[in-house]
Design a protein around this motif. Structure first.
Motif, PDB file in Angstrom:
ATOM      1  N   UNK A   7       0.815  -1.210   0.000  1.00  0.00           N
ATOM      2  CA  UNK A   7       0.000   0.000   0.000  1.00  0.00           C
ATOM      3  C   UNK A   7       0.852   1.265   0.000  1.00  0.00           C
ATOM      4  N   UNK A   8       2.149   1.126   0.178  1.00  0.00           N
ATOM      5  CA  UNK A   8       3.049   2.275   0.186  1.00  0.00           C
ATOM      6  C   UNK A   8       3.189   2.820  -1.232  1.00  0.00           C
ATOM      7  N   UNK A   9       3.510   4.098  -1.345  1.00  0.00           N
ATOM      8  CA  UNK A   9       3.735   4.651  -2.679  1.00  0.00           C
ATOM      9  C   UNK A   9       4.840   3.889  -3.400  1.00  0.00           C
ATOM     10  N   UNK A  10       4.758   3.747  -4.725  1.00  0.00           N
ATOM     11  CA  UNK A  10       5.755   2.957  -5.468  1.00  0.00           C
ATOM     12  C   UNK A  10       7.186   3.443  -5.247  1.00  0.00           C
ATOM     13  N   UNK A  11       7.358   4.741  -5.132  1.00  0.00           N
ATOM     14  CA  UNK A  11       8.707   5.278  -4.948  1.00  0.00           C
ATOM     15  C   UNK A  11       9.291   4.827  -3.605  1.00  0.00           C
ATOM     16  N   UNK A  12       8.463   4.842  -2.574  1.00  0.00           N
ATOM     17  CA  UNK A  12       8.913   4.414  -1.248  1.00  0.00           C
ATOM     18  C   UNK A  12       9.181   2.908  -1.229  1.00  0.00           C
ATOM     19  N   UNK A  13       8.362   2.145  -1.892  1.00  0.00           N
ATOM     20  CA  UNK A  13       8.546   0.695  -1.965  1.00  0.00           C
ATOM     21  C   UNK A  13       9.837   0.365  -2.706  1.00  0.00           C
ATOM     22  N   UNK A  14      10.096   1.089  -3.802  1.00  0.00           N
ATOM     23  CA  UNK A  14      11.328   0.882  -4.569  1.00  0.00           C
ATOM     24  C   UNK A  14      12.541   1.182  -3.700  1.00  0.00           C
ATOM     25  N   UNK A  15      12.495   2.276  -2.953  1.00  0.00           N
ATOM     26  CA  UNK A  15      13.607   2.640  -2.079  1.00  0.00           C
ATOM     27  C   UNK A  15      13.817   1.578  -0.997  1.00  0.00           C
ATOM     28  N   UNK A  16      12.747   1.037  -0.470  1.00  0.00           N
ATOM     29  CA  UNK A  16      12.847  -0.001   0.547  1.00  0.00           C
ATOM     30  C   UNK A  16      13.480  -1.275  -0.020  1.00  0.00           C
ATOM     31  N   UNK A  17      13.009  -1.713  -1.165  1.00  0.00           N
ATOM     32  CA  UNK A  17      13.521  -2.943  -1.778  1.00  0.00           C
ATOM     33  C   UNK A  17      14.998  -2.811  -2.127  1.00  0.00           C
ATOM     34  N   UNK A  18      15.357  -1.736  -2.828  1.00  0.00           N
ATOM     35  CA  UNK A  18      16.752  -1.571  -3.213  1.00  0.00           C
ATOM     36  C   UNK A  18      17.629  -1.242  -2.013  1.00  0.00           C
ATOM     37  N   UNK A  19      17.082  -0.545  -1.022  1.00  0.00           N
ATOM     38  CA  UNK A  19      17.838  -0.268   0.194  1.00  0.00           C
ATOM     39  C   UNK A  19      18.212  -1.540   0.924  1.00  0.00           C
ATOM     40  N   UNK A  20      17.264  -2.451   1.052  1.00  0.00           N
ATOM     41  CA  UNK A  20      17.538  -3.738   1.701  1.00  0.00           C
ATOM     42  C   UNK A  20      18.546  -4.548   0.892  1.00  0.00           C
ATOM     43  N   UNK A  21      18.377  -4.566  -0.433  1.00  0.00           N
ATOM     44  CA  UNK A  21      19.286  -5.309  -1.311  1.00  0.00           C
ATOM     45  C   UNK A  21      20.726  -4.813  -1.150  1.00  0.00           C
ATOM     46  N   UNK A  22      20.917  -3.489  -1.207  1.00  0.00           N
ATOM     47  CA  UNK A  22      22.266  -2.946  -1.103  1.00  0.00           C
ATOM     48  C   UNK A  22      22.800  -3.045   0.331  1.00  0.00           C
ATOM     49  N   UNK A  23      21.944  -3.016   1.330  1.00  0.00           N
ATOM     50  CA  UNK A  23      22.381  -3.203   2.709  1.00  0.00           C
ATOM     51  C   UNK A  23      22.921  -4.623   2.914  1.00  0.00           C
ATOM     52  N   UNK A  24      22.249  -5.607   2.337  1.00  0.00           N
ATOM     53  CA  UNK A  24      22.735  -6.998   2.428  1.00  0.00           C
ATOM     54  C   UNK A  24      24.099  -7.123   1.751  1.00  0.00           C
ATOM     55  N   UNK A  25      24.257  -6.505   0.583  1.00  0.00           N
ATOM     56  CA  UNK A  25      25.552  -6.554  -0.092  1.00  0.00           C
ATOM     57  C   UNK A  25      26.629  -5.838   0.719  1.00  0.00           C
ATOM     58  N   UNK A  26      26.260  -4.728   1.337  1.00  0.00           N
ATOM     59  CA  UNK A  26      27.210  -4.003   2.173  1.00  0.00           C
ATOM     60  C   UNK A  26      27.634  -4.852   3.370  1.00  0.00           C
ATOM     61  N   UNK A  27      26.673  -5.524   3.985  1.00  0.00           N
ATOM     62  CA  UNK A  27      27.009  -6.411   5.104  1.00  0.00           C
ATOM     63  C   UNK A  27      27.908  -7.555   4.644  1.00  0.00           C
ATOM     64  N   UNK A  28      27.625  -8.102   3.465  1.00  0.00           N
ATOM     65  CA  UNK A  28      28.476  -9.177   2.942  1.00  0.00           C
ATOM     66  C   UNK A  28      29.911  -8.685   2.742  1.00  0.00           C
ATOM     67  N   UNK A  29      30.058  -7.448   2.321  1.00  0.00           N
ATOM     68  CA  UNK A  29      31.386  -6.919   2.038  1.00  0.00           C
ATOM     69  C   UNK A  29      32.118  -6.453   3.294  1.00  0.00           C
ATOM     70  N   UNK A  30      31.384  -5.923   4.276  1.00  0.00           N
ATOM     71  CA  UNK A  30      32.051  -5.283   5.404  1.00  0.00           C
ATOM     72  C   UNK A  30      31.927  -5.999   6.741  1.00  0.00           C
ATOM     73  N   UNK A  31      31.105  -7.023   6.829  1.00  0.00           N
ATOM     74  CA  UNK A  31      30.912  -7.717   8.100  1.00  0.00           C
ATOM     75  C   UNK A  31      31.858  -8.915   8.141  1.00  0.00           C
ATOM     76  N   UNK A  32      32.937  -8.832   8.921  1.00  0.00           N
ATOM     77  CA  UNK A  32      33.990  -9.859   8.893  1.00  0.00           C
ATOM     78  C   UNK A  32      33.540 -11.307   9.057  1.00  0.00           C
ATOM     79  N   UNK A  33      32.578 -11.640   9.922  1.00  0.00           N
ATOM     80  CA  UNK A  33      32.239 -13.064  10.062  1.00  0.00           C
ATOM     81  C   UNK A  33      31.781 -13.725   8.764  1.00  0.00           C
ATOM     82  N   UNK A  34      31.140 -12.979   7.875  1.00  0.00           N
ATOM     83  CA  UNK A  34      30.728 -13.586   6.605  1.00  0.00           C
ATOM     84  C   UNK A  34      31.947 -14.013   5.800  1.00  0.00           C
ATOM     85  N   UNK A  35      32.904 -13.117   5.660  1.00  0.00           N
ATOM     86  CA  UNK A  35      34.093 -13.443   4.877  1.00  0.00           C
ATOM     87  C   UNK A  35      34.976 -14.457   5.603  1.00  0.00           C
TER      88      UNK A  35
END
Length: 86
Positions: A7-35
């Motif tokens: 029900x959120x505006x499409x722009x806000x939903x897009x920001x949420x989806x891509x924000x989560x996607x890039x946050x996961x990638x950032x955690x993969x790159x910068x969170x030592x236990x994963x590596x």
């Protein structure tokens, strides 16, 4: 406040989806236990040692995410045409 993302505006939903996607990638790159969990591995993936493949996968997924974000923003008209003023 809306709790249902559909029900959120499409722009806000897009920001949420891509924000989560890039946050996961950032955690993969910068969170030592994963590596560190794969850094000593001798497994070979596509002829590349797993620790190196891990970094290549992060870079590839980041590029893919940026490309998809560009396609989505182009389709919704958020990117102005060349020479067009905002």
């Amino acid at each position: 406040m809306q709790s249902n993302p559909s029900l959120a505006p499409p722009r806000r939903f897009k920001a949420l989806v891509f924000g989560i996607y890039f946050l996961v990638l950032l955690l993969m790159a910068l969170f030592p236990p994963f590596y560190l969990s794969i850094s000593g591995s001798a497994v070979i993936v596509l002829g590349i040692p797993l620790p190196i493949f891990y970094w290549i996968a992060i870079a590839t997924l980041t590029g893919l995410g940026l490309w998809v974000l560009y396609i989505v923003e182009s389709a919704t008209g958020e990117i102005p045409e060349e020479g067009e003023l905002q």
